[in-house]
Design a protein around this motif. Sequence first.
Motif: not given
Length: 348
Positions: A94-103, A153-167
Amino acid sequence: MTKNGITYADAGVDIDAGNALIDRIKPAAKRTSRPGTMAGLGGFGALFDLKGAGYEDPILVAATDGVGTKLRIAIDTGNVDSIGIDLVAMCVNDLVCQGAEPLFFLDYFATGKLELEEATRIINGIAKGCELSGCALIGGETAEMPGMYHAGDFDLAGFSVGAMERGMDLPANVVAGDVLLGMASDGVHSNGYSLVRKIVELSGLGWEDTCPWDDTATLGAALLTPTALYVKPAIAAIKQADTVHALAHITGGGLTENLPRVLPEGLGADIDLDAWTLPPVFQWLAAQGGLAEAEMLKTFNTGVGMVVAVAADKVEAAQDALSSQGHAVFRIGTVTKGDGVRYTGSLL
C-alpha cells in the motif's frame, strides 16, 4: 498467617516467555537493518533517522493492515511460517502506491497463551517480509491475553512508515492513453478468504488433502502461499523520471474497486481480460463456487496483484524495472476517458 500467593504466570501471562521471544527474534530483526535504523528491539520506543536514510525534505506516509481470515488456515494447519510475510506485504504494498519507500515496520501479535516456538516462527516470517522489501523491523508488541482468545488462536496487525521527497507523491499526471501494466500475483494473497474458506467447506476437502490444482502440495499449504512483495520493483520504476503515474494494489474489491481509486475524476480504464491467464487457484474457486466473472473481479486479484499506470512512451523501461525481481508483467489495458473499469475478453 501468610496466604498462599499467586503469580502473573498463574493467571496465564508468562513474562519470561515474552522476554525469551525478544531474545530469539533479535537476530532476524537485525538482518532487516537499513540506513536510518538507530536502535534494536527492547526499548519503550524505536528511533529512525530520516537524514540517515538519505532524505532531504521528506514526507512521511503510514499504513496499517492485518492478514484477515487467512489466519484461520494458518492456525488450523499449524503452518505459520509465512503468514508474517502476508502481514508485511499488506502494509508495504500500500505504501508504494503513494510513491513512498517503506522504511520501518512494527507488528502487533496477540494470543491467549504465548507459545514460544510458534511465536518465533511467526515473527521470523515478519522479519523475512521486511528483509525482502528493504524495510527495517524496529519494534512491536507481543500481547498475551488469557481469556480473550480461544486455545491456539492468535491475531496479527502491522504498521509501516515510509517516506518520499516532497512533491513526489503518487498518483500524479495520469492521463488518457497511459498504459496499464499488471504485475502477477502469487495466488489469492490476503483478501477474499472468507469466501475461499466457504468454498473449501462446500467442496468437502480438508486442509491436509491434496491440492486439486497442484498435486505436490496440500490444499492448506497452497492457499497459504504468501502475498507477493512489490516494493523493490515498484521503487525501481518510480525512480525513472516521468515513467510511473500511478500504482494500485489489487486487494479486497479486486480490479473493479481498486483501480479507480488512483484515477482522476473523469478517467477510467479499459482492461483486456485475455492479456493474462487466470491462475489455477482462481479457476478452481470459480468452478467450485459457481462464481460469476463479475464476482471474481470484485473479490479477488484474479492473477494481477499490482497495476501500474505508465507513460505510453516509457512502457518498455517500466516493464524492465517491474520485472527486475522476477515478477511477470502483463500489458493489460489503458487509461481512457470516462468513469470506472470496462472489461473486454474473458477470464473464465
